[in-house]
Scaffold this motif. Structure first.
Motif, PDB file in Angstrom:
ATOM      1  N   LEU A  34       0.831  -1.201   0.000  1.00  0.00           N
ATOM      2  CA  LEU A  34       0.000   0.000   0.000  1.00  0.00           C
ATOM      3  C   LEU A  34       0.866   1.252   0.000  1.00  0.00           C
ATOM      4  N   ARG A  35       0.462   2.213  -0.769  1.00  0.00           N
ATOM      5  CA  ARG A  35       1.184   3.481  -0.895  1.00  0.00           C
ATOM      6  C   ARG A  35       0.642   4.491   0.104  1.00  0.00           C
ATOM      7  N   VAL A  36       1.540   5.156   0.801  1.00  0.00           N
ATOM      8  CA  VAL A  36       1.185   6.281   1.664  1.00  0.00           C
ATOM      9  C   VAL A  36       1.671   7.558   0.989  1.00  0.00           C
ATOM     10  N   ARG A  37       0.746   8.488   0.802  1.00  0.00           N
ATOM     11  CA  ARG A  37       1.091   9.752   0.163  1.00  0.00           C
ATOM     12  C   ARG A  37       0.500  10.896   0.976  1.00  0.00           C
ATOM     13  N   GLU A  38       1.351  11.837   1.365  1.00  0.00           N
ATOM     14  CA  GLU A  38       0.938  12.977   2.180  1.00  0.00           C
ATOM     15  C   GLU A  38       0.180  12.513   3.424  1.00  0.00           C
ATOM     16  N   GLY A  39       0.676  11.423   4.014  1.00  0.00           N
ATOM     17  CA  GLY A  39       0.121  10.918   5.260  1.00  0.00           C
ATOM     18  C   GLY A  39      -1.132  10.083   5.130  1.00  0.00           C
ATOM     19  N   ASN A  45      -9.491   0.889   0.727  1.00  0.00           N
ATOM     20  CA  ASN A  45     -10.632  -0.021   0.635  1.00  0.00           C
ATOM     21  C   ASN A  45     -10.453  -1.044  -0.485  1.00  0.00           C
ATOM     22  N   ALA A  46      -9.875  -0.611  -1.606  1.00  0.00           N
ATOM     23  CA  ALA A  46      -9.648  -1.530  -2.722  1.00  0.00           C
ATOM     24  C   ALA A  46      -8.650  -2.614  -2.336  1.00  0.00           C
ATOM     25  N   HIS A  47      -7.616  -2.251  -1.599  1.00  0.00           N
ATOM     26  CA  HIS A  47      -6.636  -3.245  -1.153  1.00  0.00           C
ATOM     27  C   HIS A  47      -7.262  -4.253  -0.189  1.00  0.00           C
ATOM     28  N   LEU A 199      -2.970 -10.147 -12.751  1.00  0.00           N
ATOM     29  CA  LEU A 199      -3.431  -9.924 -11.390  1.00  0.00           C
ATOM     30  C   LEU A 199      -4.421  -8.760 -11.389  1.00  0.00           C
ATOM     31  N   PRO A 200      -5.495  -8.828 -10.601  1.00  0.00           N
ATOM     32  CA  PRO A 200      -6.427  -7.703 -10.519  1.00  0.00           C
ATOM     33  C   PRO A 200      -5.829  -6.554  -9.707  1.00  0.00           C
ATOM     34  N   GLY A 201      -4.917  -5.827 -10.346  1.00  0.00           N
ATOM     35  CA  GLY A 201      -4.200  -4.762  -9.655  1.00  0.00           C
ATOM     36  C   GLY A 201      -5.111  -3.617  -9.261  1.00  0.00           C
ATOM     37  N   VAL A 202      -4.835  -3.051  -8.091  1.00  0.00           N
ATOM     38  CA  VAL A 202      -5.614  -1.920  -7.607  1.00  0.00           C
ATOM     39  C   VAL A 202      -5.392  -0.701  -8.499  1.00  0.00           C
ATOM     40  N   SER A 233       0.733  -0.551  -7.203  1.00  0.00           N
ATOM     41  CA  SER A 233       0.220   0.293  -6.131  1.00  0.00           C
ATOM     42  C   SER A 233       1.088   1.516  -5.880  1.00  0.00           C
ATOM     43  N   LEU A 234       2.338   1.455  -6.326  1.00  0.00           N
ATOM     44  CA  LEU A 234       3.258   2.565  -6.092  1.00  0.00           C
ATOM     45  C   LEU A 234       3.216   3.603  -7.203  1.00  0.00           C
TER      46      LEU A 234
END
Length: 263
Positions: A34-39, A45-47, A199-202, A233-234
């Motif tokens: 999972l990517r965190v961006r600006e906190g 939910n998709a993940h 793969l069903p990528g997000v 995801s990134l």
């Protein structure tokens, strides 16, 4: 970096996983990156929905924890604004043998790392060492069984490339060792369908919600592509070369990166 093991926040040196954990002994488990961006955790939910679908496929009960809260706890504990979280879920400890225990006690591990610098456009090859089995129910699951991907990535590294395109058993393009693949062919943005082993990528789903379509692709189709990019995801990563052939355009990847709020 602090981590969370079965809902408890720990320093890495204090974390212990049982030697008989089936994630370690058999690769019996799932993961999400999972990517965190600006906190903020992006597309959370998709993940979690994909994790739940994968758990249903392999018959793995989800732990009785608030996964969203556990992920945020790790992010906050490490004061991360721009980062990557990894959620790893295994079936937990079990006896010897392949058959899972009737009442498993899953292991949940959440780790964090700073976001790496933006990678340059990728150099791709088409792997000859392995194939994606599009007929397997695991083709659509983000499982801990990554040996096919590792073989493909090793082949890419040996060839001086960054990643490798995986074909399925019918010589159709599936994805790369770490990402979904998009190609602009005759002015159309296309990506392999899930039925071909993708793969069903997000991020794949997010791109398709804006633009593009699913279509089975051959190696000959990729040879006609004017532009390609990878989605994970990134983010989106343009492709510089495929088997040594340069792809000059990165326009679609840049435009969609901005549209998705990933710039």
């Amino acid at each position: 970096m602090k981590l969370s093991l079965n809902g408890t926040l720990l320093e890495p040196e204090a974390a212990r996983i049982a030697p008989g954990d089936r994630g370690f002994t058999l690769g019996d488990g799932l993961f999400e990156t999972l990517r965190v961006r600006e906190g903020a955790i992006r597309r959370l939910n998709a993940h979690l929905a994909r994790l739940a679908r994968g758990a249903e496929v392999i018959g793995l009960p989800l732990p009785p924890l608030d996964l969203a809260a556990a992920l945020e706890e790790v992010r906050a504990a490490n004061a991360l604004s721009d980062a990557v979280l990894r959620l790893t879920l295994t079936r937990g400890e079990g006896p010897r043998g392949v058959l899972p225990p009737a009442a498993p006690h899953p292991t949940l591990l959440i780790t964090a790392a700073p976001m790496a610098p933006t990678a340059p456009p990728a150099r791709l090859i088409i792997t000859t060492r392995t194939r994606r089995n599009e007929r397997s129910p695991l083709a659509g699951v983000k499982s801990l069984n990554y040996l096919d991907n590792i073989l493909a990535r090793q082949e890419a590294a040996a060839a001086g490339a960054d990643d490798a395109v995986l074909l399925n058993t019918r010589d159709r393009v599936a994805e790369t060792s770490i990402a979904n693949l998009f190609a602009v062919i005759d002015g159309r943005l296309l990506t392999p369908p899930l039925a071909d082993g993708a793969l069903p990528g997000v991020m794949r789903a997010a791109v398709l919600a804006l633009e593009g379509a699913e279509q089975s692709l051959s190696v000959d189709d990729l040879d006609r592509a004017g532009e390609m990019f990878l989605s994970s995801s990134l983010g989106l990563r343009p492709v510089a070369t495929l088997a040594g052939r340069p792809l000059a355009s990165v326009a679609t990847a840049r435009r969609l990166t901005a549209a998705l709020g990933e710039a």
